[in-house]
Design an enzyme around this catalytic site. Structure first.
Site, PDB file in Angstrom:
ATOM      1  CG  ASP A 256     -14.462   0.620  -4.680  1.00 43.38           C
ATOM      2  OD1 ASP A 256     -13.479   0.924  -3.970  1.00 43.38           O
ATOM      3  OD2 ASP A 256     -14.944   1.383  -5.537  1.00 43.38           O
ATOM      4  NE  ARG A 309     -12.594   7.614  -1.600  1.00 46.55           N
ATOM      5  CZ  ARG A 309     -13.297   7.714  -2.710  1.00 46.55           C
ATOM      6  NH1 ARG A 309     -13.366   6.655  -3.525  1.00 46.55           N
ATOM      7  NH2 ARG A 309     -13.935   8.813  -3.016  1.00 46.55           N
TER       8      ARG A 309
END
Length: 431
Positions: A256, A309
């Site tokens: 992330d 993602r």
């Protein structure tokens, strides 16, 4: 001869120059082409990591923690070389900690029972054990975080030595650090022993694990290169059953990048066998922090059996070039989130039996651009796919206006390079 010399000169100009003195400091297993990043991490002040600083070689979690502290000067330049496997749950005496060490008496089945059979509502009074299980989950989660989280400070190169350098169950973080290189490491995503069930998340509820394999928070000039990100020994399919016949989700993301982080390159790396792989941006409502930042390049990476993602982007100017996406059909590969500006260039998508619509999904964004990508060996025409989703084609920027890069121009060349070179322990090369 003149034409050959001119061509050689042109290629040299396209490839970023090595920082001064790098040849004297480069480890023996580092290829000459890898002394400097391409993409966003090459811009601004550039990214050199800990070049010129002290060199540490570490074998245990305690040694790695000490090296990151660098004798009280954590932001001084340093190169930390990881030898073998380092387990985030390793205590200072060498023993491995587990769920019951963090929260004696915690029991997942008892925790779940306090939501009722359908998992819809928590009650402290449903059973005598409910209040205690809630408290144990919270304290256990905090203790696990304190144990497995290791933060990389500014001016650091963290790299594996040899083919078997691994961070196992480590929650690796960058927190306001800049000028950082992480390379040649196999990062096995942590298992959250105390993942939380959220009944109101989605239509039937959702598990929310806490730890990524790596998180970059307010980091700048970060280069992640030749790494492998995976669930490793603890794949989702081996997790216990939760509500509605679904597996308990014990992993969060693989990588992330959030909270105004900027100038990041992820190159020649592998992301394998995971659900929600990469999230860029802190949230739809965090434009105050992320708008104007989150400039990230993904170059020559392999995404294998990733559900979604790869990446999903909010706000950022993100360049995805010469990546390979393959394996089981995903929910989607590239997620176009709020105010995102994804410039996709010559990526390969191979999902047998699927169509190009698997490559792009709209999550509140308005624009997406692709140049020359392929789906199952044919032109993907992703701009048309994006248009059908209501997305425009003008992302407002072009990587060629910002930094030099050279894209491979055939699907065979992209796959050949990525499958040979991407990941930890793989031979380094020049595309």
């Amino acid at each position: 001869m003149r034409r050959a010399a001119a061509l050689l000169l042109g290629l040299c100009l396209l490839w970023p120059a090595a920082p001064a003195g790098a040849a004297d400091r480069a480890p023996a297993d580092r290829a000459p082409a890898d002394r400097a990043p391409t993409g966003w991490a090459s811009t601004g002040p550039g990214t050199t990591g800990g070049a010129g600083g002290r060199t540490w070689t570490v074998h245990t979690r305690a040694e790695l923690k000490a090296a990151l502290a660098n004798d009280g000067e954590p932001t001084a330049p340093k190169v930390i070389r990881v030898a073998g496997g380092i387990n985030g749950h390793e205590s200072d005496d060498g023993s491995l900690l587990g769920e019951q060490d963090y929260a004696p008496g915690y029991d997942l089945a008892q925790y779940m029972s306090c939501f009722g059979e359908d998992g819809s509502t928590w009650s402290d009074t449903r059973f005598d054990h409910c209040k205690r299980q809630r408290q144990l989950r919270q304290t256990g989660s905090n203790k696990e975080k304190a144990q497995i989280q290791l933060t990389v400070p500014a001016n650091t190169t963290l790299e594996g030595t040899g083919r078997d350098a691994r961070l196992l169950g480590v929650f690796l973080t960058v927190n306001t650090g800049s000028n950082i290189i992480v390379r040649n490491l196999h990062l096995e995503a942590p298992v959250d022993h105390f993942t939380a069930w959220s009944p109101d998340d989605g239509t039937q509820g959702s598990w929310n694990a806490r730890f990524d394999a790596m998180t970059v928070i307010t980091g700048r000039n970060i280069w992640i290169d030749h790494c492998t990100f995976t669930d490793g020994r603890f794949p989702d399919r081996a997790a216990p059953l939760g509500f509605h016949g679904e597996r308990v989700q014990r992993h969060d993301g693989l990588l992330d990048i959030e909270d105004g982080s900027d100038l990041v390159t992820v190159s020649d790396s592998r992301f394998e066998d995971h659900d929600k792989a990469i999230l860029i941006g802190s949230g739809d409502g965090r434009g105050d922090r992320d708008r104007g930042h989150l400039k990230v390049t993904f170059a020559r990476n392999l995404f294998s059996d990733i559900v979604q993602r790869a990446p999903r982007v909010r706000f950022g100017q993100v360049h995805v070039v010469n990546n390979v996406h393959r394996g089981r059909a995903p929910l989607y590969a590239l997620g176009v989130g709020v105010e995102s500006a994804i410039f996709s260039e010559r990526n390969v998508f191979r999902y047998p039996g699927g169509g190009p619509s698997l490559a792009v999904a709209a999550y509140g964004g308005a624009q997406f651009h692709d140049t020359g990508s392929w789906f199952n060996g044919r032109p993907a025409r992703l701009n048309a796919v994006a248009s059908a989703l209501g997305l425009g084609n003008d992302v407002g920027w072009d990587p060629a206006d910002v930094y030099d890069h050279r894209a491979l121009t055939s699907p065979a060349a992209v796959e050949r390079y990525v499958l040979r070179h991407a990941g930890a322990g793989r031979p380094h090369g020049r595309p």
